[in-house]
Scaffold this active site. Structure first.
Site, PDB file in Angstrom:
ATOM      1  N   ALA A 100     103.611  30.990  42.634  1.00  0.00           N
ATOM      2  CA  ALA A 100     103.907  30.786  41.207  1.00  0.00           C
ATOM      3  C   ALA A 100     102.644  31.137  40.423  1.00  0.00           C
ATOM      4  CB  ALA A 100     104.301  29.336  40.973  1.00  0.00           C
ATOM      5  N   GLY A 143     105.002  29.769  46.144  1.00  0.00           N
ATOM      6  CA  GLY A 143     106.330  30.142  45.664  1.00  0.00           C
ATOM      7  C   GLY A 143     106.796  31.480  46.232  1.00  0.00           C
ATOM      8  N   GLU A 146     108.252  30.634  49.472  1.00  0.00           N
ATOM      9  CA  GLU A 146     109.507  29.923  49.192  1.00  0.00           C
ATOM     10  C   GLU A 146     110.608  30.886  48.751  1.00  0.00           C
ATOM     11  OE1 GLU A 146     107.529  27.204  46.480  1.00  0.00           O
ATOM     12  OE2 GLU A 146     108.052  25.538  47.794  1.00  0.00           O
ATOM     13  N   GLU A 166      99.517  25.264  48.430  1.00  0.00           N
ATOM     14  CA  GLU A 166      99.503  24.411  47.231  1.00  0.00           C
ATOM     15  C   GLU A 166      98.505  23.267  47.350  1.00  0.00           C
ATOM     16  OE1 GLU A 166     102.253  25.558  48.675  1.00  0.00           O
ATOM     17  OE2 GLU A 166     103.688  26.252  47.166  1.00  0.00           O
TER      18      GLU A 166
HETATM   19  N1  CO8 Z   1      98.850  33.039  40.011  1.00  0.00           N
HETATM   20  C1  CO8 Z   1      98.202  33.734  39.052  1.00  0.00           C
HETATM   21  N2  CO8 Z   1      97.338  34.736  39.339  1.00  0.00           N
HETATM   22  C2  CO8 Z   1      97.129  35.044  40.631  1.00  0.00           C
HETATM   23  C3  CO8 Z   1      97.780  34.355  41.677  1.00  0.00           C
HETATM   24  C4  CO8 Z   1      98.683  33.316  41.316  1.00  0.00           C
HETATM   25  N3  CO8 Z   1      99.394  32.624  42.225  1.00  0.00           N
HETATM   26  N4  CO8 Z   1      97.363  34.874  42.853  1.00  0.00           N
HETATM   27  C5  CO8 Z   1      96.506  35.847  42.554  1.00  0.00           C
HETATM   28  N5  CO8 Z   1      96.349  35.964  41.216  1.00  0.00           N
HETATM   29  C6  CO8 Z   1      95.509  36.907  40.478  1.00  0.00           C
HETATM   30  C7  CO8 Z   1      94.037  36.538  40.544  1.00  0.00           C
HETATM   31  O1  CO8 Z   1      93.718  35.552  39.594  1.00  0.00           O
HETATM   32  C8  CO8 Z   1      93.409  37.866  40.268  1.00  0.00           C
HETATM   33  O2  CO8 Z   1      93.479  38.118  38.896  1.00  0.00           O
HETATM   34  P1  CO8 Z   1      92.130  38.601  38.100  1.00  0.00           P
HETATM   35  O3  CO8 Z   1      91.825  39.946  38.696  1.00  0.00           O
HETATM   36  O4  CO8 Z   1      92.564  38.624  36.688  1.00  0.00           O
HETATM   37  O5  CO8 Z   1      91.077  37.588  38.430  1.00  0.00           O
HETATM   38  C9  CO8 Z   1      94.346  38.862  40.945  1.00  0.00           C
HETATM   39  O6  CO8 Z   1      95.584  38.169  41.103  1.00  0.00           O
HETATM   40  C10 CO8 Z   1      93.874  39.300  42.316  1.00  0.00           C
HETATM   41  O7  CO8 Z   1      93.631  38.137  43.088  1.00  0.00           O
HETATM   42  P2  CO8 Z   1      92.261  37.896  43.887  1.00  0.00           P
HETATM   43  O8  CO8 Z   1      91.112  38.566  43.190  1.00  0.00           O
HETATM   44  O9  CO8 Z   1      92.129  36.434  44.133  1.00  0.00           O
HETATM   45  O10 CO8 Z   1      92.580  38.700  45.228  1.00  0.00           O
HETATM   46  P3  CO8 Z   1      92.045  38.381  46.687  1.00  0.00           P
HETATM   47  O11 CO8 Z   1      92.491  39.521  47.537  1.00  0.00           O
HETATM   48  O12 CO8 Z   1      90.599  38.058  46.661  1.00  0.00           O
HETATM   49  O13 CO8 Z   1      92.814  37.060  47.155  1.00  0.00           O
HETATM   50  C11 CO8 Z   1      94.748  35.655  47.427  1.00  0.00           C
HETATM   51  C12 CO8 Z   1      94.205  37.098  47.313  1.00  0.00           C
HETATM   52  C13 CO8 Z   1      94.244  35.011  48.724  1.00  0.00           C
HETATM   53  C14 CO8 Z   1      96.257  35.756  47.468  1.00  0.00           C
HETATM   54  C15 CO8 Z   1      94.270  34.825  46.226  1.00  0.00           C
HETATM   55  O14 CO8 Z   1      94.554  35.527  45.037  1.00  0.00           O
HETATM   56  C16 CO8 Z   1      94.929  33.476  46.127  1.00  0.00           C
HETATM   57  O15 CO8 Z   1      94.543  32.567  46.830  1.00  0.00           O
HETATM   58  N6  CO8 Z   1      95.916  33.345  45.226  1.00  0.00           N
HETATM   59  C17 CO8 Z   1      96.562  32.055  44.981  1.00  0.00           C
HETATM   60  C18 CO8 Z   1      97.537  31.735  46.085  1.00  0.00           C
HETATM   61  C19 CO8 Z   1      98.171  30.392  45.830  1.00  0.00           C
HETATM   62  O16 CO8 Z   1      97.516  29.370  45.755  1.00  0.00           O
HETATM   63  N7  CO8 Z   1      99.497  30.386  45.699  1.00  0.00           N
HETATM   64  C20 CO8 Z   1     100.250  29.149  45.431  1.00  0.00           C
HETATM   65  C21 CO8 Z   1     100.441  28.981  43.949  1.00  0.00           C
HETATM   66  S1  CO8 Z   1     101.191  27.429  43.558  1.00  0.00           S
HETATM   67  C22 CO8 Z   1     102.839  27.701  43.896  1.00  0.00           C
HETATM   68  O17 CO8 Z   1     103.244  28.760  44.275  1.00  0.00           O
HETATM   69  C23 CO8 Z   1     103.763  26.540  43.688  1.00  0.00           C
HETATM   70  C24 CO8 Z   1     105.206  26.979  43.663  1.00  0.00           C
HETATM   71  C25 CO8 Z   1     106.013  25.860  43.071  1.00  0.00           C
HETATM   72  C26 CO8 Z   1     107.392  26.342  42.609  1.00  0.00           C
HETATM   73  C27 CO8 Z   1     108.108  25.202  41.950  1.00  0.00           C
HETATM   74  C28 CO8 Z   1     109.529  25.600  41.550  1.00  0.00           C
HETATM   75  C29 CO8 Z   1     110.274  24.371  41.044  1.00  0.00           C
END
Ligand code: CO8
Length: 252
Positions: A100, A143, A146, A166
């Site tokens: 998400a 997400g 999911e 998460e």
């Molecule tokens: N949300 C927003 N932006 C994101 C997300 C995200 N989930 N993941 C990556 N990005 C963005 C980064 O901020 C970055 O943007 P910018 O260049 O502007 O800084 C760009 O994508 C590239 O990401 P990275 O530079 O971090 O790339 P890396 O290759 O270094 O890392 C990762 C990749 C490991 C995937 C890393 O980006 C990461 O850890 N992302 C977050 C993953 C995460 O925590 N996901 C869970 C989110 S919470 C969730 O999903 C809850 C769902 C609940 C649903 C409920 C329904 C009812």
């Protein structure tokens, strides 16, 4: 159905081999509907596969509210289209979806989320009346994982990574992660993933999916129990109990 799934599977393969060159700024119009966050097409020799590609490459296809609403709209259209037999949801080579959109969630309050039933519409994918196939490569996190699990079938590429990170954000899965992951990979691995945020790759996910279901496990246990009646030690153990003496086991 099998044929449709096969042609959908072929599409997954071809989309992995030659990912679409899509631009984040581009808007896609299909059937009179314009999409900002996804690409929507009919594909296949017979144009009978609904194709949805998540298209926010700069943020690794983070699932913002607008994107999930669009996925719902596209599914509505494919469901209403009698020519469509199955739907494929895919991302890019680098990311199916990294979860998400954290930036969108960052400042939300409890009252907003609870009172407004935040992201309740995410469930739409699991309600599809037509089979939905997730073609996953790269990150399928939070997400994103999911969303893949809401689909009926997951085709995972070699670079696919699944995870529920998460906990590292101070929250928990909210779109079925704790429930569907348990069924997909078993309670033990699901708990490990949810409690540590560790990811698994496609091979590990496939392996875990092969693990026994409870019913299969119970059946196997019963047959093993029956097999102990072929050993001398089982006879000795029970006989010793009846004769009120210590068993003299011989490992036979
Ligand atoms: N949300 C927003 N932006 C994101 C997300 C995200 N989930 N993941 C990556 N990005 C963005 C980064 O901020 C970055 O943007 P910018 O260049 O502007 O800084 C760009 O994508 C590239 O990401 P990275 O530079 O971090 O790339 P890396 O290759 O270094 O890392 C990762 C990749 C490991 C995937 C890393 O980006 C990461 O850890 N992302 C977050 C993953 C995460 O925590 N996901 C869970 C989110 S919470 C969730 O999903 C809850 C769902 C609940 C649903 C409920 C329904 C009812």
């Amino acid at each position: 159905m099998a044929l449709l799934c096969r042609s959908a599977a072929l599409l997954c393969k071809s989309s992995r081999a030659a990912p679409l060159a899509v631009s984040a700024a581009h808007k896609y119009t299909t059937g009179g509907v314009t999409y900002d966050y996804i690409v929507v097409e009919k594909r296949g020799e017979k144009q009978n596969v609904g194709f949805i590609q998540l298209n926010r490459p700069k943020v690794l296809n983070a699932l913002c509210d607008g994107l999930m609403l669009e996925v719902g709209k596209a599914l509505d259209a494919f469901e209403a289209d009698k020519d469509i037999g199955a739907v494929v949801i895919t991302g890019s080579d680098r990311a199916f979806a990294a979860g998400a959109d954290i930036k969108e969630m960052q400042n939300r309050t409890f009252q907003e989320c609870y009172g407004g039933n935040f992201l309740a519409h995410w469930n739409r994918v699991s309600m599809s009346k037509k089979p939905v196939i997730a073609a996953v490569n790269g990150f399928a996190l939070g997400g994103g994982c999911e969303l893949a699990m809401m689909c009926d079938i997951i085709y995972a590429g070699e670079k696919a990574h699944f995870g529920q990170p998460e906990i590292l954000l101070g929250t928990i899965p909210g779109a079925g992660g704790t429930q569907r992951l348990t069924r997909a990979v078993g309670k033990s691995l699901a708990m490990e993933m949810v409690l540590t945020g560790d990811r698994i790759n496609a091979q590990e996910a496939k392996q875990a999916a092969y693990e026994l279901t409870l019913a299969e496990g119970n059946r196997l246990e019963k047959r093993l129990f029956h097999s102990t009646f072929a050993t001398e030690d089982r006879k000795e153990g029970m006989t010793a109990f009846v004769e009120k003496r210590k068993a003299d086991f011989q490992d036979k």
